[in-house]
Write a protein that holds these residues in place. Structure first.
Motif, short mmCIF file in Angstrom:
data_model
loop_
_atom_site.label_atom_id
_atom_site.label_comp_id
_atom_site.label_asym_id
_atom_site.label_seq_id
_atom_site.Cartn_x
_atom_site.Cartn_y
_atom_site.Cartn_z
N ARG A 160 -4.14 -3.23 7.91
CA ARG A 160 -4.94 -2.00 7.77
C ARG A 160 -6.36 -2.22 8.25
O ARG A 160 -6.96 -1.34 8.90
N GLU A 161 -6.93 -3.39 7.96
CA GLU A 161 -8.29 -3.67 8.42
C GLU A 161 -8.35 -3.75 9.94
O GLU A 161 -9.33 -3.31 10.54
N LEU A 183 -6.57 8.27 4.85
CA LEU A 183 -7.28 7.60 3.76
C LEU A 183 -8.60 8.32 3.48
O LEU A 183 -9.14 9.02 4.34
N SER A 184 -9.14 8.09 2.30
CA SER A 184 -10.40 8.73 1.94
C SER A 184 -11.56 8.02 2.61
O SER A 184 -11.46 6.83 2.97
N GLU A 189 -14.85 3.08 4.04
CA GLU A 189 -16.11 2.33 3.90
C GLU A 189 -15.86 0.98 3.23
O GLU A 189 -16.52 -0.01 3.56
N THR A 190 -14.90 0.93 2.31
CA THR A 190 -14.55 -0.35 1.68
C THR A 190 -13.96 -1.30 2.72
O THR A 190 -14.31 -2.49 2.77
N HIS A 191 -13.06 -0.77 3.57
CA HIS A 191 -12.50 -1.59 4.65
C HIS A 191 -13.60 -2.07 5.60
O HIS A 191 -13.60 -3.23 6.04
N LEU A 195 -14.61 -5.91 6.43
CA LEU A 195 -14.62 -6.41 7.81
C LEU A 195 -15.93 -7.12 8.13
O LEU A 195 -15.93 -8.20 8.73
N LEU A 196 -17.04 -6.53 7.73
CA LEU A 196 -18.34 -7.14 7.98
C LEU A 196 -18.44 -8.49 7.29
O LEU A 196 -18.96 -9.47 7.85
#
Length: 221
Positions: A160-161, A183-184, A189-191, A195-196
């Motif tokens: 997913r990421e 997705l919401s 933003e969580t993903h 990632l960062l």
């Protein structure tokens, strides 16, 4: 100073060279005729012509350029694999980017050299492939080691990421990515934050640059 090329007179093979530049074709043909005097050197300037020649007669090796007028070299490689799965493929290209090397390695091409290479390197690559071996330019091998150590899995990215990363690279914003993936915005933003952290970068621009430079993403993704 003109290079002295090795000779392999014992190798009587049919070698097909594909390139859309007449001067390149003539030059490679002369080089191969000198180093493989008992072999037949065939030339083609398009992907379709290459496929026709492979279909009409037995070929022992095909050299492929990635830029052709009627199809990409990647598409040609895929078609060759379907038609003749065991035919050795040598890619001769100006593209020495890591994502190019990654895409070719994923297709398991037997050889890869860059057009900046000396004529003797081209001859050595052809000889190695005709002998059932492989040959990758040293710089390409270095890139493959980097790719293998920094694949999406090694970095710890989930499927997913990677989806989110690819959409970020395509220029989509949080709302658009959420709609595409169902997705919401908060989840996206969580993903993005994960990632960062995993890629050890500060913003989306650095994230995309790092993903491309390590071969996790291709500019064509």
């Amino acid at each position: 100073m003109i290079e002295t090329l090795p000779q392999y007179p014992y190798v009587a093979k049919r070698i097909l060279v594909t390139d859309d530049h007449e001067l390149v074709l003539r030059g490679i043909r002369l080089i191969l005729q000198q180093s493989f005097p008992n072999s037949t050197i065939l030339t083609s300037s398009t992907g379709e012509e290459t496929m026709l020649m492979i279909s009409q007669s037995a070929v022992d090796l095909v050299s492929v350029d990635l830029e052709l007028p009627d199809m990409s070299g990647f598409n040609l490689i895929d078609r060759i694999r379907l038609k003749s799965p065991h035919l050795p493929i040598l890619v001769n290209t100006v593209h020495d980017e890591i994502w190019t090397v990654k895409r070719l390695a994923e297709r398991h091409v037997e050889g890869l050299i860059f057009k900046s290479a000396k004529a003797s390197v081209f001859v050595e690559a052809v000889h190695r492939l005709l002998e059932g071996d492989t040959y990758y330019d040293p710089n390409a091998r270095s890139m493959l080691r980097l790719i293998n150590t920094e694949s999406a899995e090694e970095v710890g990215l989930s499927a997913r990421e990677v989806d989110v990363l690819r959409l970020i690279a395509n220029g989509n914003n949080t709302e658009e990515i959420g709609q595409m993936l169902g997705l919401s915005p908060n989840t996206i933003e969580t993903h993005r934050r994960h990632l960062l952290e995993k890629m050890d970068v500060r913003n989306s621009a650095e994230l995309v640059r790092r993903a491309i430079s390590t071969g996790i993403l291709s500019p064509l993704d």
